[in-house]
Design a protein around this motif. Structure first.
Motif, PDB file in Angstrom:
ATOM      1  N   GLN A 106       0.950  -1.270   0.080  1.00 37.47           N
ATOM      2  CA  GLN A 106      -0.082   0.102  -0.168  1.00 37.47           C
ATOM      3  C   GLN A 106       0.998   1.307  -0.072  1.00 37.47           C
ATOM      4  O   GLN A 106       0.407   2.161  -0.439  1.00 37.47           O
ATOM      5  N   VAL A 107       2.101   1.266   0.442  1.00 40.54           N
ATOM      6  CA  VAL A 107       2.884   2.353   0.406  1.00 40.54           C
ATOM      7  C   VAL A 107       2.955   2.562  -1.164  1.00 40.54           C
ATOM      8  O   VAL A 107       3.328   3.735  -1.638  1.00 40.54           O
ATOM      9  N   PHE A 108       3.055   1.544  -2.070  1.00 39.36           N
ATOM     10  CA  PHE A 108       3.126   1.632  -3.473  1.00 39.36           C
ATOM     11  C   PHE A 108       1.962   2.156  -4.184  1.00 39.36           C
ATOM     12  O   PHE A 108       1.608   3.210  -4.813  1.00 39.36           O
ATOM     13  N   SER A 109       0.819   1.331  -3.797  1.00 44.24           N
ATOM     14  CA  SER A 109      -0.447   1.409  -4.508  1.00 44.24           C
ATOM     15  C   SER A 109      -1.406   2.647  -4.124  1.00 44.24           C
ATOM     16  O   SER A 109      -2.045   3.081  -4.673  1.00 44.24           O
ATOM     17  N   LEU A 110      -1.048   3.222  -2.838  1.00 43.13           N
ATOM     18  CA  LEU A 110      -1.538   4.145  -2.037  1.00 43.13           C
ATOM     19  C   LEU A 110      -0.683   5.473  -2.046  1.00 43.13           C
ATOM     20  O   LEU A 110      -0.870   6.251  -1.226  1.00 43.13           O
ATOM     21  N   GLY A 111       0.261   5.545  -2.943  1.00 43.77           N
ATOM     22  CA  GLY A 111       1.244   6.869  -2.821  1.00 43.77           C
ATOM     23  C   GLY A 111       0.634   8.187  -2.971  1.00 43.77           C
ATOM     24  O   GLY A 111       1.310   9.109  -2.548  1.00 43.77           O
ATOM     25  N   ASP A 112      -0.703   8.145  -3.248  1.00 42.16           N
ATOM     26  CA  ASP A 112      -1.387   9.807  -3.347  1.00 42.16           C
ATOM     27  C   ASP A 112      -1.862  10.015  -2.072  1.00 42.16           C
ATOM     28  O   ASP A 112      -2.375  11.113  -1.771  1.00 42.16           O
ATOM     29  N   ILE A 113      -1.840   9.005  -1.144  1.00 42.66           N
ATOM     30  CA  ILE A 113      -2.225   9.465   0.092  1.00 42.66           C
ATOM     31  C   ILE A 113      -1.436   9.249   1.265  1.00 42.66           C
ATOM     32  O   ILE A 113      -1.891   9.048   2.188  1.00 42.66           O
ATOM     33  N   ASN A 114      -0.156   8.958   1.160  1.00 40.85           N
ATOM     34  CA  ASN A 114       0.750   8.712   2.099  1.00 40.85           C
ATOM     35  C   ASN A 114       2.074   9.326   2.196  1.00 40.85           C
ATOM     36  O   ASN A 114       2.276  10.263   0.853  1.00 40.85           O
ATOM     37  N   VAL A 115       2.827   9.497   3.072  1.00 39.77           N
ATOM     38  CA  VAL A 115       4.098  10.155   3.091  1.00 39.77           C
ATOM     39  C   VAL A 115       5.177   9.317   3.896  1.00 39.77           C
ATOM     40  O   VAL A 115       4.599   8.791   4.919  1.00 39.77           O
ATOM     41  N   ILE A 116       6.163   9.266   3.124  1.00 41.59           N
ATOM     42  CA  ILE A 116       7.212   8.168   3.588  1.00 41.59           C
ATOM     43  C   ILE A 116       8.333   8.910   4.162  1.00 41.59           C
ATOM     44  O   ILE A 116       8.711   9.796   3.428  1.00 41.59           O
ATOM     45  N   VAL A 121       5.524   5.452   7.397  1.00 36.65           N
ATOM     46  CA  VAL A 121       4.560   5.731   6.442  1.00 36.65           C
ATOM     47  C   VAL A 121       3.392   6.285   7.258  1.00 36.65           C
ATOM     48  O   VAL A 121       2.699   5.704   7.843  1.00 36.65           O
ATOM     49  N   VAL A 122       3.065   7.527   6.811  1.00 36.56           N
ATOM     50  CA  VAL A 122       1.756   8.224   7.317  1.00 36.56           C
ATOM     51  C   VAL A 122       0.718   7.972   6.209  1.00 36.56           C
ATOM     52  O   VAL A 122       0.910   8.659   5.144  1.00 36.56           O
ATOM     53  N   PHE A 123      -0.462   7.507   6.622  1.00 35.29           N
ATOM     54  CA  PHE A 123      -1.208   7.359   5.404  1.00 35.29           C
ATOM     55  C   PHE A 123      -2.671   8.301   6.013  1.00 35.29           C
ATOM     56  O   PHE A 123      -2.844   8.537   6.869  1.00 35.29           O
ATOM     57  N   ARG A 124      -3.358   8.744   5.039  1.00 34.37           N
ATOM     58  CA  ARG A 124      -4.828   9.337   5.239  1.00 34.37           C
ATOM     59  C   ARG A 124      -5.849   8.440   4.996  1.00 34.37           C
ATOM     60  O   ARG A 124      -5.935   7.761   3.749  1.00 34.37           O
ATOM     61  N   SER A 125      -6.531   7.911   5.974  1.00 36.91           N
ATOM     62  CA  SER A 125      -7.475   6.731   5.976  1.00 36.91           C
ATOM     63  C   SER A 125      -8.360   7.193   4.792  1.00 36.91           C
ATOM     64  O   SER A 125      -9.186   8.319   4.787  1.00 36.91           O
ATOM     65  N   PRO A 126      -8.800   6.097   3.834  1.00 34.40           N
ATOM     66  CA  PRO A 126      -9.711   6.377   2.877  1.00 34.40           C
ATOM     67  C   PRO A 126     -10.784   6.350   3.178  1.00 34.40           C
ATOM     68  O   PRO A 126     -12.100   6.768   2.564  1.00 34.40           O
ATOM     69  N   ILE A 132      -3.057   7.762   9.791  1.00 33.77           N
ATOM     70  CA  ILE A 132      -2.478   6.159  10.296  1.00 33.77           C
ATOM     71  C   ILE A 132      -0.959   6.229   9.937  1.00 33.77           C
ATOM     72  O   ILE A 132      -0.398   6.551   9.095  1.00 33.77           O
ATOM     73  N   ASN A 133      -0.404   5.888  11.204  1.00 36.41           N
ATOM     74  CA  ASN A 133       1.164   5.802  11.270  1.00 36.41           C
ATOM     75  C   ASN A 133       1.506   4.555  11.275  1.00 36.41           C
ATOM     76  O   ASN A 133       1.239   3.844  12.099  1.00 36.41           O
ATOM     77  N   LEU A 134       1.986   3.929  10.101  1.00 36.92           N
ATOM     78  CA  LEU A 134       2.380   2.633  10.023  1.00 36.92           C
ATOM     79  C   LEU A 134       3.897   2.365  10.085  1.00 36.92           C
ATOM     80  O   LEU A 134       4.362   3.065   8.819  1.00 36.92           O
ATOM     81  N   THR A 135       4.372   2.056  10.923  1.00 37.75           N
ATOM     82  CA  THR A 135       5.856   1.889  11.121  1.00 37.75           C
ATOM     83  C   THR A 135       5.983   0.104  11.005  1.00 37.75           C
ATOM     84  O   THR A 135       5.388  -0.654  11.199  1.00 37.75           O
TER      85      THR A 135
END
Length: 381
Positions: A106-116, A121-126, A132-135
């Protein structure tokens, strides 16, 4: 760094046959919830379900191991609820082996809603826009709570195309995250697999393979393929990497499920595969038959009352005609999607089993096509 004695005992892999003409092998991967005979395709059940297919139906296709996704299960229903149910096996009603992806894809597929960053990686929940802070540590915590037999290390999958500097940075980060995954993963009844990245750059792939192999984990995966690169580039990556990976551990090629690509990879010594392809095709009216893709919506099937595939024992082929399946899709009936999903999954399992038989009998090759009457391996189909 060595695996614990407990993990080594629970997660054993042994090769049972080798092809005399290629690097292909048959093997058995033992887990706490059963054994997987390799080579083997693994269906994808992202949210704890293979879409439209019950666990009993899934088992009837010949499936032995199923995938689920950390990121999506964290969003819904949440790992705490799954843990309350006794773990993912009980929650979804599947008593065979399970594998959870780390959220790295999802770091790859949701690249438009995350910051690495190096931290994670910090995502914005769809769903609600929440943060969402995923470490690596959080991915391990979620996967340990889910309780699958195999957890995947958190990695950064670079897109294609990407510059050599960007891919090198993703590799550096992936290896640092792997060390953190290993340090934080302490569930001994769950195996942790590392992932080799490196894009299409051979020297980065080789370095990554040696780095991940040195971690002495129960299994190892090749990631970052089937992400838009030319298919021949993927074959080159597999041919380069397979000889560098440990021979006594399962080798997993992530995101690949087309028959030709599976056969070529198995010929290099790959053991496990996964892909959403068979069920996605099935839901859109496409059946895998004899190495071809048939669109059952086409008018040519309207008056065709023969079985979809007379050699197949799935529910679609033994109970219904091509005309009926055509009718279901033209009518928008859910049953059509279910039947073709079951058929396509069964085809992937048959192909896995046919490859294993051909390896044992010494008639396997990269261009393995057992459905052709003149093929040396036709009897395996």
């Amino acid at each position: 760094m060595t695996r614990s004695a407990a993990a080594a005992d629970l997660f054993r892999f042994s090769a049972t046959a080798h092809c005399p003409r290629t690097q292909a092998r048959c093997g058995v991967f033992h887990t706490p919830h059963g054994s997987i005979e390799t080579p083997r395709f693994m269906p994808v059940g992202t949210l704890g379900t293979v879409k439209g297919v019950t666990p009993a139906q899934l088992a009837a296709t010949g499936a032995q191991m199923v995938l689920a996704n950390t990121y999506h299960l964290h969003l819904q229903p949440g790992e705490a609820i799954v843990a309350e149910a006794g773990g993912l096996h009980r929650f979804m009603g599947w008593d065979g082996p399970l594998l959870t992806d780390s959220g790295g894809f999802q770091v790859f597929s949701l690249g438009d809603i995350n910051v690495i960053s190096d931290e994670g990686v910090v995502f914005r929940s769809p769903r609600d826009g929440s943060r969402i802070n995923l470490t690596p540590e959080r991915s391990m915590q979620i996967q340990m709570a889910l309780g699958a037999d195999v957890a995947m290390a958190f990695d950064q999958c670079p897109p294609y195309p990407a510059s050599e500097n960007d891919v090198a940075e993703a590799c550096r980060r992936t290896h640092a995250w792997l060390e953190r995954c290993v340090a934080s993963h302490d569930r001994h009844d769950q195996a942790l697999f590392g992932i080799v990245q490196g894009g299409t750059f051979p020297h980065l792939r080789e370095q990554a393979a040696r780095t991940v192999s040195a971690m002495d984990l129960p299994g190892i995966a090749i990631g970052g393929v089937s992400v838009g690169e030319p298919v021949e580039s993927m074959h080159q990556i597999v041919r380069q990497l397979a000889p560098l990976l440990p021979r006594d551990r399962p080798r997993y090629l992530m995101g690949v499920g087309s028959l030709r690509e599976m056969a070529i990879a198995v010929a290099q010594g790959i053991d496990l595969f996964d892909c959403v392809l068979p069920t996605r095709l099935g839901r859109h009216g496409t059946a895998l038959v004899g190495g071809e893709r048939w669109n059952l919506r086409n008018a040519r099937f309207r008056h065709d009352h023969s079985p979809l595939d007379s050699s197949c024992a799935c529910a679609a082929c033994t109970g219904h005609s091509r005309a009926y399946l055509h009718h279901l899709f033209r009518s928008g009936e859910l049953l059509g999607r279910i039947l073709l999903s079951l058929h396509n999954l069964t085809q992937l399992m048959r192909f896995s089993a046919a490859m294993a038989t051909a390896i044992r009998e010494g008639c396997f090759a990269e261009d393995f096509t057992p459905w052709e009457p003149g093929s040396q391996a036709a009897h395996t189909w």
